[in-house]
Scaffold this active site. Structure first.
Site, short mmCIF file in Angstrom:
data_model
loop_
_atom_site.label_atom_id
_atom_site.label_comp_id
_atom_site.label_asym_id
_atom_site.label_seq_id
_atom_site.Cartn_x
_atom_site.Cartn_y
_atom_site.Cartn_z
CB ALA A 22 -0.93 -0.01 1.21
CG ASP A 23 3.66 2.63 3.18
OD1 ASP A 23 3.06 3.70 3.27
OD2 ASP A 23 3.99 1.97 4.18
CB VAL A 24 5.34 0.06 -2.76
CG1 VAL A 24 5.89 0.04 -4.18
CG2 VAL A 24 6.44 -0.33 -1.77
#
Length: 399
Positions: A184-186
């Protein structure tokens, strides 16, 4: 083969200046990508906390020649090459003045403080863009700048849970699972990069900067893709299927005689060739399995036939047989197998770099340009390594 003489000695974003006030993974993923593409990135780190949080997210760390650990954790290095590190406390008047001086020369500012968190320092979008109207200001947060959850903290695990992907990941009779990395961050960092490039295009045409804001949860919901639209179309809540595909059967990981193998049988002709290899042509004639919609409806009955049939063959036998028959197939590789493969070497997906603490290897950038190649100019820096050099210069982005 590409002729390296055709390549230019700089990246596509050469001359673009990025002021990076982000930390952990989403923002640093974005700024590393911009740096890989040639932008100059100055990363601001708080010396009172030891810099970016991920510097403490180890082991493993790069060890110095004397055997001591540096502050270069593997996690930090994954998202922080091609940057210069400046140790600066923005809670002080001096720090705030320095940020404004850097922002005056920057094209892009990226931050991932809680919504409204920079306003008390006079470094929020509304304040800075009054002074610097051409600044592209990117804010990343857990839930965005608006909405009832705007003040909640944003971590990848929470975004995966709130945004629905965990409900789809795991075995049918098991607990929900996150994806094995902070996806989700990436992906939020990837969306941020796309948005910034679009904002730069607008700035080129009009001279106007703008505020780009992203939420981890929004990004995660966006890449629910087919499963999300499956639900919106049918109003049927998807269930966990392990490695199975919601719309294609067989498309799964199967046990072989000595391990596991991935099969992705995408159409009926491939299915006929696949079951022919198994000596089970009768399955292609069975009306329960003859077409993909039928196989989808009778997934469990088909797998009851395929599982024991596949376990008679080794992984290598299945891969060789399917490749001959042009049926999509592949192994489940461990990371030692991945990074020792000829494919990784051919695609330059493992890169050697020299840090101030010692030599390291990092994952390569997947973008391959014919004219403006990705350049690995700067290894991940130790906290504050560039402070004096950058801040003592009248043109800090040119150092």
């Amino acid at each position: 083969m590409m002729d390296v003489s055709d390549m230019l000695p700089h990246g596509a974003l050469d001359g673009i200046k990025v002021l990076d006030l982000s930390r952990i993974l989403a923002g640093p993923t974005c700024t590393q990508l911009l740096g890989d593409l040639g932008a100059t990135v100055i990363k601001i780190e708080n010396p009172a906390t030891g810099g970016d949080d991920t510097r403490q997210w180890g082991p493993p760390y790069v060890q110095r020649a004397d055997g001591s650990d540096s502050d270069l954790s593997a996690y930090f290095m994954a998202a922080n090459r091609n940057k210069q590190s400046v140790a600066l406390d923005i809670a002080t008047p001096e720090g705030q003045h320095t940020i404004r001086r850097l922002a005056a020369q920057a094209d892009i500012l990226i931050e991932n403080f809680k919504p409204g968190g920079l306003a008390k320092y006079g470094l929020d979008h509304a304040t800075l863009t009054q002074e610097f109207p051409g600044l592209v200001y990117c804010s990343i947060s857990g839930f965005g700048q608006t909405g009832p959850n705007r003040h909640k903290p944003g971590y990848d695990l929470m975004a995966q849970g709130y945004g629905g992907i965990m409900s789809l990941t795991g075995e049918p009779d098991g607990r929900p699972l996150k994806v094995g990395v902070g996806i989700a961050d990436v992906m939020c960092g990837m969306y941020a990069t796309v948005g910034i490039l679009a904002a730069l295009r607008h700035k080129e045409r009009t001279g106007e900067g703008q505020h780009l804001e992203l939420a981890l949860v929004d990004s995660q919901i966006a890449w629910l893709i087919n499963e999300g639209v499956n639900y919106l179309t049918s109003e049927q809540v998807p269930q966990r299927r392990g490695n199975g595909h919601p719309n294609i059967v067989p498309y799964d990981v199967y046990a072989s005689a000595d391990g596991h193998v991935i099969l992705a049988v995408g159409n009926d002709n491939q299915f006929q060739r696949f079951v022919g290899f198994l000596g089970r042509d009768d399955l292609a004639r069975d009306p329960r399995f003859a077409t993909n919609p039928a196989r989808l409806e009778n997934r469990d009955a088909l797998n009851a036939q395929l599982i024991p049939a596949l376990q008679k063959y080794s992984t290598d036998q299945i891969i060789a047989g399917m490749e001959t028959l042009k049926v999509p197939v592949g192994p489940v590789q461990t990371l030692d197998q991945v990074f020792s493969s000829d494919q990784v070497a051919a695609r330059a997906m493992k890169v050697d770099m020299d840090t101030s603490a010692g030599p390291v290897q990092v994952i390569g950038n997947p973008l391959k340009f014919s004219r403006t190649p990705v350049l690995y100019r700067h290894a991940p820096p130790e906290c504050g390594a560039d402070t004096n050099r950058v801040l003592d210069s009248d043109t800090p982005f040119d150092t």
